[in-house]
Structure formats: structure tokens, C-alpha cells
Design a protein around this motif. Structure first.
Motif, PDB file in Angstrom:
ATOM      1  N   GLN A 230       0.826  -1.208   0.000  1.00  0.00           N
ATOM      2  CA  GLN A 230       0.000   0.000   0.000  1.00  0.00           C
ATOM      3  C   GLN A 230       0.858   1.255   0.000  1.00  0.00           C
ATOM      4  O   GLN A 230       0.564   2.225  -0.708  1.00  0.00           O
ATOM      5  N   PHE A 231       1.931   1.244   0.772  1.00  0.00           N
ATOM      6  CA  PHE A 231       2.834   2.397   0.794  1.00  0.00           C
ATOM      7  C   PHE A 231       3.482   2.606  -0.578  1.00  0.00           C
ATOM      8  O   PHE A 231       3.590   3.749  -1.056  1.00  0.00           O
ATOM      9  N   GLN A 232       3.899   1.524  -1.220  1.00  0.00           N
ATOM     10  CA  GLN A 232       4.515   1.654  -2.538  1.00  0.00           C
ATOM     11  C   GLN A 232       3.514   2.152  -3.572  1.00  0.00           C
ATOM     12  O   GLN A 232       3.854   2.963  -4.449  1.00  0.00           O
ATOM     13  N   ASN A 233       2.260   1.718  -3.472  1.00  0.00           N
ATOM     14  CA  ASN A 233       1.243   2.202  -4.403  1.00  0.00           C
ATOM     15  C   ASN A 233       0.994   3.692  -4.221  1.00  0.00           C
ATOM     16  O   ASN A 233       0.824   4.427  -5.200  1.00  0.00           O
ATOM     17  N   GLN A 234       0.973   4.145  -2.981  1.00  0.00           N
ATOM     18  CA  GLN A 234       0.788   5.571  -2.739  1.00  0.00           C
ATOM     19  C   GLN A 234       1.950   6.380  -3.300  1.00  0.00           C
ATOM     20  O   GLN A 234       1.752   7.432  -3.922  1.00  0.00           O
ATOM     21  N   GLN A 235       3.172   5.892  -3.094  1.00  0.00           N
ATOM     22  CA  GLN A 235       4.328   6.587  -3.636  1.00  0.00           C
ATOM     23  C   GLN A 235       4.295   6.625  -5.156  1.00  0.00           C
ATOM     24  O   GLN A 235       4.613   7.634  -5.787  1.00  0.00           O
ATOM     25  N   PHE A 236       3.874   5.504  -5.767  1.00  0.00           N
ATOM     26  CA  PHE A 236       3.809   5.443  -7.223  1.00  0.00           C
ATOM     27  C   PHE A 236       2.791   6.436  -7.766  1.00  0.00           C
ATOM     28  O   PHE A 236       3.028   7.100  -8.777  1.00  0.00           O
ATOM     29  N   GLN A 237       1.642   6.544  -7.105  1.00  0.00           N
ATOM     30  CA  GLN A 237       0.635   7.498  -7.549  1.00  0.00           C
ATOM     31  C   GLN A 237       1.128   8.927  -7.438  1.00  0.00           C
ATOM     32  O   GLN A 237       0.868   9.753  -8.327  1.00  0.00           O
ATOM     33  N   GLN A 238       1.854   9.231  -6.379  1.00  0.00           N
ATOM     34  CA  GLN A 238       2.394  10.581  -6.238  1.00  0.00           C
ATOM     35  C   GLN A 238       3.414  10.877  -7.326  1.00  0.00           C
ATOM     36  O   GLN A 238       3.387  11.949  -7.949  1.00  0.00           O
ATOM     37  N   PHE A 239       4.324   9.946  -7.588  1.00  0.00           N
ATOM     38  CA  PHE A 239       5.323  10.162  -8.635  1.00  0.00           C
ATOM     39  C   PHE A 239       4.674  10.239 -10.014  1.00  0.00           C
ATOM     40  O   PHE A 239       5.093  11.017 -10.872  1.00  0.00           O
ATOM     41  N   GLN A 240       3.649   9.424 -10.222  1.00  0.00           N
ATOM     42  CA  GLN A 240       2.976   9.438 -11.513  1.00  0.00           C
ATOM     43  C   GLN A 240       2.333  10.793 -11.772  1.00  0.00           C
ATOM     44  O   GLN A 240       2.455  11.356 -12.859  1.00  0.00           O
ATOM     45  N   TYR A 241       1.673  11.365 -10.782  1.00  0.00           N
ATOM     46  CA  TYR A 241       1.089  12.686 -10.954  1.00  0.00           C
ATOM     47  C   TYR A 241       2.172  13.742 -11.114  1.00  0.00           C
ATOM     48  O   TYR A 241       2.029  14.690 -11.869  1.00  0.00           O
ATOM     49  N   TYR A 242       3.288  13.566 -10.403  1.00  0.00           N
ATOM     50  CA  TYR A 242       4.367  14.547 -10.466  1.00  0.00           C
ATOM     51  C   TYR A 242       4.909  14.669 -11.883  1.00  0.00           C
ATOM     52  O   TYR A 242       5.113  15.774 -12.385  1.00  0.00           O
ATOM     53  N   TYR A 243       5.134  13.549 -12.569  1.00  0.00           N
ATOM     54  CA  TYR A 243       5.708  13.592 -13.900  1.00  0.00           C
ATOM     55  C   TYR A 243       4.673  13.882 -14.985  1.00  0.00           C
ATOM     56  O   TYR A 243       5.030  14.256 -16.092  1.00  0.00           O
ATOM     57  N   GLN A 244       3.407  13.719 -14.699  1.00  0.00           N
ATOM     58  CA  GLN A 244       2.387  14.050 -15.682  1.00  0.00           C
ATOM     59  C   GLN A 244       1.989  15.514 -15.631  1.00  0.00           C
ATOM     60  O   GLN A 244       1.443  16.034 -16.581  1.00  0.00           O
ATOM     61  N   SER A 245       2.244  16.201 -14.537  1.00  0.00           N
ATOM     62  CA  SER A 245       1.848  17.600 -14.423  1.00  0.00           C
ATOM     63  C   SER A 245       2.792  18.458 -15.260  1.00  0.00           C
ATOM     64  O   SER A 245       3.972  18.150 -15.417  1.00  0.00           O
ATOM     65  N   PRO A 246       2.311  19.571 -15.851  1.00  0.00           N
ATOM     66  CA  PRO A 246       3.167  20.382 -16.753  1.00  0.00           C
ATOM     67  C   PRO A 246       4.321  21.048 -16.032  1.00  0.00           C
ATOM     68  O   PRO A 246       5.334  21.341 -16.640  1.00  0.00           O
ATOM     69  N   TRP A 247       4.178  21.304 -14.727  1.00  0.00           N
ATOM     70  CA  TRP A 247       5.267  21.928 -13.985  1.00  0.00           C
ATOM     71  C   TRP A 247       5.943  20.948 -13.052  1.00  0.00           C
ATOM     72  O   TRP A 247       6.536  21.329 -12.048  1.00  0.00           O
ATOM     73  N   TYR A 248       5.844  19.652 -13.308  1.00  0.00           N
ATOM     74  CA  TYR A 248       6.509  18.597 -12.535  1.00  0.00           C
ATOM     75  C   TYR A 248       6.193  18.681 -11.052  1.00  0.00           C
ATOM     76  O   TYR A 248       7.071  18.796 -10.220  1.00  0.00           O
ATOM     77  N   GLY A 249       4.907  18.625 -10.772  1.00  0.00           N
ATOM     78  CA  GLY A 249       4.498  18.539  -9.390  1.00  0.00           C
ATOM     79  C   GLY A 249       4.243  19.861  -8.719  1.00  0.00           C
ATOM     80  O   GLY A 249       3.675  19.900  -7.637  1.00  0.00           O
ATOM     81  N   VAL A 250       4.650  20.993  -9.353  1.00  0.00           N
ATOM     82  CA  VAL A 250       4.421  22.291  -8.725  1.00  0.00           C
ATOM     83  C   VAL A 250       2.960  22.685  -8.839  1.00  0.00           C
ATOM     84  O   VAL A 250       2.359  23.189  -7.902  1.00  0.00           O
ATOM     85  N   ALA A 251       2.368  22.480 -10.006  1.00  0.00           N
ATOM     86  CA  ALA A 251       0.971  22.824 -10.226  1.00  0.00           C
ATOM     87  C   ALA A 251       0.081  21.709  -9.697  1.00  0.00           C
ATOM     88  O   ALA A 251       0.283  20.553 -10.024  1.00  0.00           O
ATOM     89  N   GLN A 252      -0.872  22.042  -8.891  1.00  0.00           N
ATOM     90  CA  GLN A 252      -1.798  21.101  -8.314  1.00  0.00           C
ATOM     91  C   GLN A 252      -3.114  21.132  -9.082  1.00  0.00           C
ATOM     92  O   GLN A 252      -3.414  22.099  -9.781  1.00  0.00           O
ATOM     93  N   PRO A 253      -3.953  20.084  -8.965  1.00  0.00           N
ATOM     94  CA  PRO A 253      -5.245  20.075  -9.668  1.00  0.00           C
ATOM     95  C   PRO A 253      -6.135  21.237  -9.260  1.00  0.00           C
ATOM     96  O   PRO A 253      -6.865  21.776 -10.084  1.00  0.00           O
TER      97      PRO A 253
END
Length: 320
Positions: A230-253
Motif C-alpha cells: 500500500q505504501f509503494q502504491n501511494q508513492q507510485f501514484q504521487q510520482f505518476q502525478y508529479y511527472y504528468q503535471s506540466p510543472w513537474y508537481g508544482v501545479a496542483q489540480p
């Protein structure tokens, strides 16, 4: 041990001298009915403890527990149930005890040798506490063809009356009480370490809260694996959103939602500018307009004609 949300523990009991067997039996309540008669239609199970530490606690406080699978087997067995104790890498049995309660899934002892591994408990009374060599029971063969000391942990044993009579005939020469002074020292050390460590209580409460929901199917190793997954899945989701965002995690939804709500017209104008400046093939203004294509073709033919005329004018004087 009493039922308590804080999981009350039995008071520590230590003796200065364990040589007097009568004094020991009067001090510990679970030894006060020693040498009691065998009840009819008894069920025997072999208990193979990895070390003497856990058996030491079982003798002093009259409790025992095992894995969830073994606890369910002992709890479902027809009563009365007797436990034949043995420690691995020894050449004798330690003693015989009787289970006197059902499995108590909310009575947890936290001073076993292993940390956060055993939960719940049976209350037991000791029938015999003496060393019985393996060769005394080697004649009692099981239906599987093995001797009793060759069986695995929590295996049901046949010929209960013969085992009881072998203990009864064995003289009280030696028993596990001789090593209790050293085992008391290890118990004191573990009690001190776990009582002064706040993280131990946090993990202990976390494990027992999950164990009490599934007492006969709980496994510490599987629970830790699921928790790590579960911890690894949470980390993966955070990293996945970080690299998909246009400002690499700076811009939030929330930022993009607020922008789209406050400036819808501005976004439409920007999208129109982009479409006009960098239009795709199917978005060009000249698409599906054949007259523009004809104009371009005529211009291209005119350029070719001019080039041909120039060449012809340059070659004509040489022919004369």
C-alpha cells in the motif's frame, strides 16, 4: 490476565532460588495442580518451541499461543486437550500441560521472546514438569510410522495413556527449572526494553487491532507485506502525478480548476491563437478549397514558363 482495552499484563514473578520444587509449585498458580490425573478421551498435541524462553513464560504465567492456524486447530479439538512440550535441538521432552480455556483473542502477552509475533492466548495448567528422554517414548509409534519427537509442531499424537504413564513413572531428577535464573535475566531485559520504548506499544496496538478482526487467519508477515505494498502504491501514484503535471508537481489540480473557473474567456482566446499560429493539416483555412490549389498551380507553371523563355533567348544567337 484480565480483559482490558490496554491489554493488562501479568505481574512479573521471580524467585531467588528454584531448587526447592515445592516452593516453586506454590509460587506459580499454574503449577499448583501438578501430577493431576489424566481425564478420559484426552487429545494430545506436540508443541515444538524454538527456544526455552517462551516455555519459561508458559510455566510461570500459565499461558500459551502459537500461529493462527495452530490456535484454530487447538481450539477446535475435542476437550480435554493436552500439550506435550519439546524444545528443538534437545534430547528430551520438557513436560505436559492441559488447556483449561477456549482461545482468548483479546488476551495478549507482549513479553514473548519474539517481538510482535504472537497474539491471543490459551490458559493452561501443568500436569508434569520433568525431563523425559526421547527414548522413553520411542516405542510409541504413530500411524504415520514416525516417532513422536520427529513430528512437526502442533501435530496430534496417538496413545495418550501411554505418554501419561511414561511421565508418571519418570522420577523427578531434572527439569527446566534449573535454567530459570538465566531465563529470568532475559525476561527482565525484554520487559525493560519494551516498557521504555513507546514505538513498541504503537506497533503492538496496531497489530492486535488487526488480529482481533481475524484471529484465526492473521499473519504478521502477510500484514507487513500488504502494508508495504500500500505504501509503494501511494508513492507510485504521487510520482505518476508529479511527472504528468506540466510543472513537474508544482501545479496542483486545484490550481488548474481555479484557473478554468476564473478565466474561461482568456483560455479560449489562447487556444484560438495557438490554433491559428500552429494549425494542423486538417485545421488549415485552405483545406477543401480547390480554387486556392488552382491558383498555386498556375503560379508554378508561370514560373516554369519564364525560366524556359530565358533559356531559349540565351541559346538563339549561337544557332545563327
Amino acid at each position: 490476565m484480565q480483559a482490558n482495552p490496554k491489554c493488562a499484563q501479568p505481574e512479573a514473578q521471580y524467585l531467588d532460588n528454584y531448587d526447592n520444587f515445592e516452593e516453586v509449585t506454590t509460587t506459580f498458580k499454574c503449577l499448583q495442580k501438578i501430577n493431576q490425573p489424566l481425564e478420559p478421551e484426552a487429545t494430545f498435541f506436540l508443541i515444538r518451541a524454538p527456544t526455552k524462553d517462551n516455555v519459561h513464560r508458559a510455566i510461570k504465567y500459565g499461558i500459551w499461543t502459537s500461529s493462527s492456524r495452530n490456535n484454530k486447530k487447538l481450539n477446535d479439538a475435542p476437550r480435554p486437550v493436552y500439550l506435550l512440550f519439546n524444545v528443538t535441538q534437545t534430547s528430551h521432552f520438557i513436560g505436559l500441560a492441559k488447556i483449561i480455556t477456549e482461545f482468548r483473542d483479546k488476551m495478549h502477552f507482549k513479553y514473548w521472546a519474539e517481538e510482535n509475533k504472537w497474539f491471543g492466548s490459551f490458559q493452561i495448567e501443568w500436569v508434569f514438569l520433568k525431563d523425559l528422554p526421547y527414548n522413553e517414548l520411542s516405542k510409541i509409534q504413530q500411524s504415520c510410522g514416525k516417532c513422536i519427537h520427529e513430528l512437526i509442531d502442533c501435530t496430534q499424537i496417538e496413545n495418550a495413556e501411554s505418554i501419561y504413564s511414561s511421565f508418571q513413572q519418570q522420577p523427578q531428577k531434572s527439569c527446566m527449572l534449573k535454567s530459570f535464573k538465566e531465563l529470568d535475566i532475559s525476561e527482565k531485559r525484554k520487559r525493560n526494553e519494551r516498557d521504555t520504548n513507546p514505538n513498541f506499544d504503537i506497533q503492538f496496538q496496531e497489530h492486535i487491532s488487526v488480529f482481533e478482526q481475524m484471529p484465526f487467519s492473521f499473519s504478521v508477515s502477510s500484514y507487513q507485506r500488504r502494508k508495504q505494498q500500500q505504501f509503494q502504491n501511494q508513492q507510485f501514484q504521487q510520482f505518476q502525478y508529479y511527472y504528468q503535471s506540466p510543472w513537474y508537481g508544482v501545479a496542483q489540480p486545484n490550481f488548474w480548476n481555479a484557473q478554468s473557473q476564473t478565466y474561461p474567456q482568456q483560455e479560449q482566446l489562447q487556444s484560438q491563437k495557438v490554433s491559428n499560429n500552429n494549425a494542423g493539416f486538417y485545421q488549415t483555412q485552405n483545406y477543401n478549397r480547390p480554387h486556392t490549389q488552382n491558383i498555386q498551380q498556375t503560379k508554378h507553371l508561370q514560373k516554369k514558363q519564364l525560366i524556359y523563355n530565358k533559356n531559349s533567348n540565351q541559346e538563339s544567337p549561337k544557332k545563327k
